[in-house]
Design a protein around this motif. Sequence first.
Motif, PDB file in Angstrom:
ATOM      1  N   ASP A  60       0.938  -1.229  -0.355  1.00 45.22           N
ATOM      2  CA  ASP A  60      -0.199  -0.051  -0.294  1.00 45.22           C
ATOM      3  C   ASP A  60       0.986   1.571   0.072  1.00 45.22           C
ATOM      4  O   ASP A  60       0.612   2.360   0.177  1.00 45.22           O
ATOM      5  CB  ASP A  60      -0.676   0.298   1.326  1.00 45.22           C
ATOM      6  N   TYR A  63       1.784   3.005   3.634  1.00 43.40           N
ATOM      7  CA  TYR A  63       0.873   2.491   5.111  1.00 43.40           C
ATOM      8  C   TYR A  63       0.901   1.416   4.743  1.00 43.40           C
ATOM      9  O   TYR A  63       0.400   0.649   5.696  1.00 43.40           O
ATOM     10  CB  TYR A  63      -0.681   3.299   4.137  1.00 43.40           C
ATOM     11  N   HIS A 103      -2.823  -0.039  11.895  1.00 50.39           N
ATOM     12  CA  HIS A 103      -1.622  -1.326  11.343  1.00 50.39           C
ATOM     13  C   HIS A 103      -0.938  -1.610  10.386  1.00 50.39           C
ATOM     14  O   HIS A 103      -0.236  -0.161  10.991  1.00 50.39           O
ATOM     15  CB  HIS A 103      -2.432  -1.768  10.141  1.00 50.39           C
ATOM     16  N   PHE A 164      -7.811  -3.411   6.426  1.00 47.81           N
ATOM     17  CA  PHE A 164      -7.801  -2.798   4.608  1.00 47.81           C
ATOM     18  C   PHE A 164      -6.420  -4.732   4.337  1.00 47.81           C
ATOM     19  O   PHE A 164      -7.697  -4.901   3.757  1.00 47.81           O
ATOM     20  CB  PHE A 164      -6.451  -1.530   4.288  1.00 47.81           C
ATOM     21  N   GLN A 168      -2.020  -6.001   5.580  1.00 46.88           N
ATOM     22  CA  GLN A 168      -2.384  -4.451   6.317  1.00 46.88           C
ATOM     23  C   GLN A 168      -3.166  -5.215   7.633  1.00 46.88           C
ATOM     24  O   GLN A 168      -3.585  -4.413   8.289  1.00 46.88           O
ATOM     25  CB  GLN A 168      -2.858  -3.633   5.637  1.00 46.88           C
ATOM     26  N   ARG A 198       0.400  13.380  10.879  1.00 47.38           N
ATOM     27  CA  ARG A 198      -1.282  13.237   9.884  1.00 47.38           C
ATOM     28  C   ARG A 198      -1.562  11.919  10.352  1.00 47.38           C
ATOM     29  O   ARG A 198      -0.827  10.768  10.228  1.00 47.38           O
ATOM     30  CB  ARG A 198      -0.838  13.581   8.623  1.00 47.38           C
ATOM     31  N   ASP A 200      -4.066   8.175  10.681  1.00 45.44           N
ATOM     32  CA  ASP A 200      -3.959   8.203   9.195  1.00 45.44           C
ATOM     33  C   ASP A 200      -5.323   6.709   9.619  1.00 45.44           C
ATOM     34  O   ASP A 200      -5.205   5.707  10.896  1.00 45.44           O
ATOM     35  CB  ASP A 200      -3.037   6.330   8.867  1.00 45.44           C
ATOM     36  N   GLU A 263      -6.797  12.059   9.972  1.00 47.00           N
ATOM     37  CA  GLU A 263      -7.912  11.609   8.190  1.00 47.00           C
ATOM     38  C   GLU A 263      -8.680  11.474   9.144  1.00 47.00           C
ATOM     39  O   GLU A 263      -9.482  10.819   9.719  1.00 47.00           O
ATOM     40  CB  GLU A 263      -7.481  10.087   8.424  1.00 47.00           C
ATOM     41  N   HIS A 328      -4.185  11.633  -1.947  1.00 49.31           N
ATOM     42  CA  HIS A 328      -3.601  10.729  -2.016  1.00 49.31           C
ATOM     43  C   HIS A 328      -4.327   9.811  -2.533  1.00 49.31           C
ATOM     44  O   HIS A 328      -4.250   8.782  -3.040  1.00 49.31           O
ATOM     45  CB  HIS A 328      -1.787  10.474  -1.711  1.00 49.31           C
ATOM     46  N   ASP A 329      -5.887  10.102  -2.191  1.00 48.45           N
ATOM     47  CA  ASP A 329      -7.151   9.003  -1.539  1.00 48.45           C
ATOM     48  C   ASP A 329      -8.161   9.202  -2.918  1.00 48.45           C
ATOM     49  O   ASP A 329      -8.868   9.037  -2.960  1.00 48.45           O
ATOM     50  CB  ASP A 329      -7.348   8.398  -0.817  1.00 48.45           C
ATOM     51  N   PHE A 380      -5.808  -0.949  -4.020  1.00 43.07           N
ATOM     52  CA  PHE A 380      -6.976  -1.190  -3.521  1.00 43.07           C
ATOM     53  C   PHE A 380      -8.260  -1.794  -4.379  1.00 43.07           C
ATOM     54  O   PHE A 380      -7.882  -0.837  -6.205  1.00 43.07           O
ATOM     55  CB  PHE A 380      -7.046   0.577  -2.966  1.00 43.07           C
ATOM     56  N   ARG A 390      -6.036   4.884  -7.314  1.00 34.74           N
ATOM     57  CA  ARG A 390      -5.764   6.047  -6.605  1.00 34.74           C
ATOM     58  C   ARG A 390      -4.831   6.443  -7.553  1.00 34.74           C
ATOM     59  O   ARG A 390      -4.379   7.797  -6.781  1.00 34.74           O
ATOM     60  CB  ARG A 390      -5.553   5.318  -5.024  1.00 34.74           C
ATOM     61  N   ARG A 394      -1.806  10.239  -8.175  1.00 37.98           N
ATOM     62  CA  ARG A 394      -0.621  10.019  -7.518  1.00 37.98           C
ATOM     63  C   ARG A 394       0.683  10.212  -8.337  1.00 37.98           C
ATOM     64  O   ARG A 394       1.910   9.955  -8.647  1.00 37.98           O
ATOM     65  CB  ARG A 394      -0.689   9.056  -6.871  1.00 37.98           C
TER      66      ARG A 394
HETATM   67  C1  GLC Z   1      -5.564   5.999   4.865  1.00 39.37           C
HETATM   68  C2  GLC Z   1      -4.189   6.281   3.330  1.00 39.37           C
HETATM   69  C3  GLC Z   1      -4.570   5.483   2.630  1.00 39.37           C
HETATM   70  C4  GLC Z   1      -4.695   4.161   2.654  1.00 39.37           C
HETATM   71  C5  GLC Z   1      -4.710   2.928   3.649  1.00 39.37           C
HETATM   72  C6  GLC Z   1      -4.698   2.407   4.809  1.00 39.37           C
HETATM   73  O1  GLC Z   1      -7.049   6.266   4.800  1.00 39.37           O
HETATM   74  O2  GLC Z   1      -5.220   7.393   3.075  1.00 39.37           O
HETATM   75  O3  GLC Z   1      -4.115   5.633   1.701  1.00 39.37           O
HETATM   76  O4  GLC Z   1      -4.151   3.666   1.584  1.00 39.37           O
HETATM   77  O5  GLC Z   1      -5.168   4.972   5.142  1.00 39.37           O
HETATM   78  O6  GLC Z   1      -3.471   2.956   5.887  1.00 39.37           O
END
Ligand code: GLC
Length: 457
Positions: A60, A63, A103, A164, A168, A198, A200, A263, A328-329, A380, A390, A394
């Motif tokens: 990911d 992430y 995670h 996710f 993860q 930030r 997540d 987030e 980025h999402d 994803f 996504r 990017r």
């Molecule tokens: C958040 C991030 C995203 C990531 C997800 C899992 O939503 O912004 O990019 O895939 O978390 O960590």
Amino acid sequence: MTKRWRDIGSLYQIYPRSFQDTTGDGVGDLNGITARLNYLSCLGIEAIWISPFFTSPMTDFGYDVANYRDVDPTFGAVDDFRRLIAEAHARNIKVMIDLVPCHTSDQHPWFVESRSSLDNPKRDYYVWKDPKPDDSPPNNWRSQSGGRAWTLDEKTGQYYLHSFLYTQPDLNWDNPAVRREITDVVRFWFDMGVDGMRVDAIWGISKDPEFGDDSPNPHPPHDLEQYGAFIHDHCKYGPHFAEYLREIASVCDEFEDRQLVFEFYPDEQLGNIYEQYRQVIHAHPRGSAFFMEHRHMSWHAQNTRDAILEYMHRSVGNAIPFFCLGNHDQPRVVSRLDYERARALNFLNLLTPGISVVYYGDEIGMENGVLDATQLRDNFSPANSTVDSRDLERTPMQWSDSQFADFSTAEQWLPVHANRVSVNVTKQTNETRSMLTMHQTLLKLRQAMPILVHGSL
Ligand code: GLC
């Protein structure tokens, strides 16, 4: 640093893979960010947020963290990051990084240990459950990346939870040892000089302790394996949400002027309850929730006004507002609307109180990338969609009209947009009415006129 978080007017989000490559491997890196700090400084940016650059197998793209305290070689080394902080601070730019608390990667040593046996001391670092009597998963929870949120570990005969991708696994925040590990990670980066985090996917920090089924969505999507098939009334925002969030936020109290921004998305299915969660986040003097409502709103002046006022109202006296148009999402703002509307919305976003967040490339009006199926990289769902992936938001930063847009000297990990010829930094720098010039003018104005940052609407 001369200014405190409360006094700065802007935050620029950098997706490190796509900002600036200095090694010629087609992937951006930390030294690339450092090399572009003068650009950001001239633009009038006062803080940057860098998406994950930690050790990761990249299922990911960062992430999925395999080591919270090291830099993935793709992006450089810890010393590069130290230099980045020093260079940013020398320009009065604050540095915010991502914290992924809910995670890890399945390659993280904690998970490798955890899955090795039922009685491993790290077993309880993650969420393991027995199958139902018919061997099916413990409940109906779906993964946000599509499919079931549970994967069976054949060796130990239990399912592990992953909100996710299956790569993860969810950390078990009900285990105090896990909470200590993550708060220590925050300390580690704050000690190094990082100014903020930030945070997540914070909604997953606490779940229904009974692991009850989520309720069916009365308007389900066609594919019932998708996340949207259910209302997420059990898999997130559990009873310890406020308590665990406070534990992370309290680390800020040990340091001088550190900031967290979480987030956070409006969840219409949960009705107005989500507003209470936003209040929980805003209750800590160092915590804010992003304003992401623009993403979900139709082009409607009254709705826009109401949503902004509502958010301001929730922030009063406490939280710093963080106004976003994308990340980025989310599809690029120019592609969601059109160029003129995006310009107007950027204009609005750069004049709202608090912190205006700029997603890299939005300052020149970058559009969603155009990719064919063989160029998709994101794992994803919806898989293999050249429309929703996504990856589209990017694509590499368009510095110039050259073949690789001055992002790199070689084939990039995602193709640069063909419109680099007309949409690029070099060209717009010299145009008085470009998107870039508008950003620069308003960002500088925010620096010069504190009333834009502190005033009421
Ligand atoms: C958040 C991030 C995203 C990531 C997800 C899992 O939503 O912004 O990019 O895939 O978390 O960590």
